[in-house]
Design an enzyme around this catalytic site. Structure first.
Site, mmCIF file in Angstrom:
data_model
loop_
_atom_site.group_PDB
_atom_site.id
_atom_site.type_symbol
_atom_site.label_atom_id
_atom_site.label_comp_id
_atom_site.label_asym_id
_atom_site.label_seq_id
_atom_site.Cartn_x
_atom_site.Cartn_y
_atom_site.Cartn_z
ATOM 1 N N ASP A 72 23.916 -25.874 102.067
ATOM 2 C CA ASP A 72 24.980 -26.293 101.157
ATOM 3 C C ASP A 72 25.865 -27.269 101.926
ATOM 4 O O ASP A 72 26.609 -26.865 102.827
ATOM 5 C CB ASP A 72 25.788 -25.078 100.697
ATOM 6 C CG ASP A 72 26.935 -25.468 99.774
ATOM 7 O OD1 ASP A 72 27.245 -26.669 99.658
ATOM 8 O OD2 ASP A 72 27.547 -24.557 99.185
ATOM 9 N N VAL A 73 25.793 -28.542 101.589
ATOM 10 C CA VAL A 73 26.485 -29.554 102.384
ATOM 11 C C VAL A 73 28.004 -29.492 102.267
ATOM 12 O O VAL A 73 28.713 -30.118 103.057
ATOM 13 C CB VAL A 73 26.012 -30.992 102.049
ATOM 14 C CG1 VAL A 73 24.533 -31.166 102.305
ATOM 15 C CG2 VAL A 73 26.392 -31.380 100.626
ATOM 16 N N ASN A 98 23.017 -37.665 100.923
ATOM 17 C CA ASN A 98 22.757 -38.049 99.536
ATOM 18 C C ASN A 98 23.127 -36.971 98.521
ATOM 19 O O ASN A 98 23.351 -37.277 97.347
ATOM 20 C CB ASN A 98 21.266 -38.403 99.404
ATOM 21 C CG ASN A 98 20.794 -38.433 97.988
ATOM 22 O OD1 ASN A 98 21.030 -39.404 97.266
ATOM 23 N ND2 ASN A 98 20.153 -37.345 97.548
ATOM 24 N N TYR A 164 34.887 -37.577 90.024
ATOM 25 C CA TYR A 164 33.625 -37.977 90.672
ATOM 26 C C TYR A 164 33.814 -39.338 91.348
ATOM 27 O O TYR A 164 33.416 -39.543 92.499
ATOM 28 C CB TYR A 164 32.532 -38.013 89.608
ATOM 29 C CG TYR A 164 31.192 -38.541 90.069
ATOM 30 C CD1 TYR A 164 30.276 -37.707 90.706
ATOM 31 C CD2 TYR A 164 30.832 -39.872 89.855
ATOM 32 C CE1 TYR A 164 29.037 -38.189 91.117
ATOM 33 C CE2 TYR A 164 29.606 -40.359 90.259
ATOM 34 C CZ TYR A 164 28.707 -39.516 90.887
ATOM 35 O OH TYR A 164 27.489 -40.000 91.285
ATOM 36 N N LYS A 168 33.374 -40.680 95.312
ATOM 37 C CA LYS A 168 32.480 -41.758 95.734
ATOM 38 C C LYS A 168 33.259 -42.892 96.407
ATOM 39 O O LYS A 168 32.747 -43.558 97.308
ATOM 40 C CB LYS A 168 31.679 -42.259 94.527
ATOM 41 C CG LYS A 168 30.696 -41.209 93.998
ATOM 42 C CD LYS A 168 29.716 -40.757 95.081
ATOM 43 C CE LYS A 168 28.621 -39.844 94.562
ATOM 44 N NZ LYS A 168 27.655 -39.490 95.628
#
Ligand code: NAD
Length: 260
Positions: A72-73, A98, A164, A168
């Site tokens: 789990d990053v 990613n 979101y 990013k």
């Protein structure tokens, strides 16, 4: 048209979120190019409707070397353990941060919990994925490369995903800031900014994405939605020696959407 070929023989490439979608295509492309691939994902099974074989098994079926690690990053301790695990394969030469999640919410409806969940995977995942991988590269004296996945939303506003987009935008700045501080150590850090890609990142995305096209109804996208495979070469390029003078860059691979 011709194709550029890549050779990553003898190199270990870690791809987070490599079970599905873009990460899967990237992992397969690196495997085909001779790399040992470690897919680090919360789920081994691909989400893609037309895929069944887990990525690492498919890399092996195609003649390559690959492993799967359940990671789990959003938890930096798990990312640190992932980098340690990659030492079993010689250590990380290329780190592809990613893994990502997407939720759709109007700006006025985003809750702190939703913000933190998306930020944790997308931004914290990329931040510590870059940091731990770079630390390991420096310790081993390797001039490695990090490639992060950001998004067209890192630079353009659009409806219903402000949280979101914030993650990013953060990934873009992690990429630039880390590139600056890691350049003296010989580590390059770049990012790919995909536009709409037909994956399962959100329910119905494929159908929605397929609606894009030169139909006059989607003037914000000069080309069309991409397939995951169309993204993969950008990662290979940025990771390769062909990009030895490229760092801190975010490469738009978005069907031209950013020019609109
Ligand atoms: P996807 O849902 O097909 O794949 C995402 C993968 O990440 C999945 O395998 C999932 O299990 C994994 N993942 C999710 N949370 C994780 C976690 N906490 N730890 C480890 N793995 C985790 O989506 P995709 O479209 O292939 O997205 C890949 C990346 O591309 C994401 O960062 C996404 O934000 C970005 N992106 C996608 C699009 C698009 O249109 N599909 C556009 C721009 C950017």
């Amino acid at each position: 048209m011709g194709r550029i070929s890549a050779d990553f023989s003898g190199e270990t490439v870690v791809v987070t979120g490599g079970s599905s979608g873009i990460g899967r295509a990237v992992a397969l492309a690196f495997g085909d190019a001779g790399a040992t691939v470690v897919n680090a994902d919360v789920e081994e099974r691909p989400k893609d409707v037309d895929a069944e074989t887990p990525t690492h098994k498919l890399v092996r079926e195609r003649g390559g070397e690959a492993a799967y690690a359940e990671v789990d990053v959003s938890d930096p301790a798990e990312v640190e353990a992932l980098v340690e695990y990659a030492r079993e394969f010689g250590g990380v030469d290329v780190m592809v941060n990613n893994a990502g999640v997407y939720t759709k919410s109007r700006f006025r409806d985003v809750t702190p919990e939703e913000f933190d969940r998306v930020y944790g995977v997308n931004a914290r995942g990329a931040f510590f994925g870059t940091q731990y991988a770079a630390e390991d590269m420096i310790e081993r004296g390797v001039e490695g490369v990090v490639v992060n996945t950001t998004s067209d939303t890192q630079g353009r506003a659009s409806w219903d995903h402000s949280h979101y987009a914030a993650t990013k935008g953060a990934v873009r700045m992690v990429t630039r800031s880390a590139a600056l501080e890691l350049a003296p150590e010989g580590v390059r850090v770049n990012a790919v900014a995909p536009g709409p890609v037909a994956t399962e990142i959100r329910e119905g995305w494929s159908e929605e994405a397929s609606a894009f096209g030169p139909d006059g109804e989607t003037p914000s996208l000069p080309l069309r939605a991409a397939t995951p495979d169309e993204l993969a070469d950008a990662y290979l390029y940025l990771a390769s020696d062909g990009a030895s003078y490229v760092t801190g860059e975010t490469l738009w691979v978005d069907g031209g959407g950013h020019v609109c």
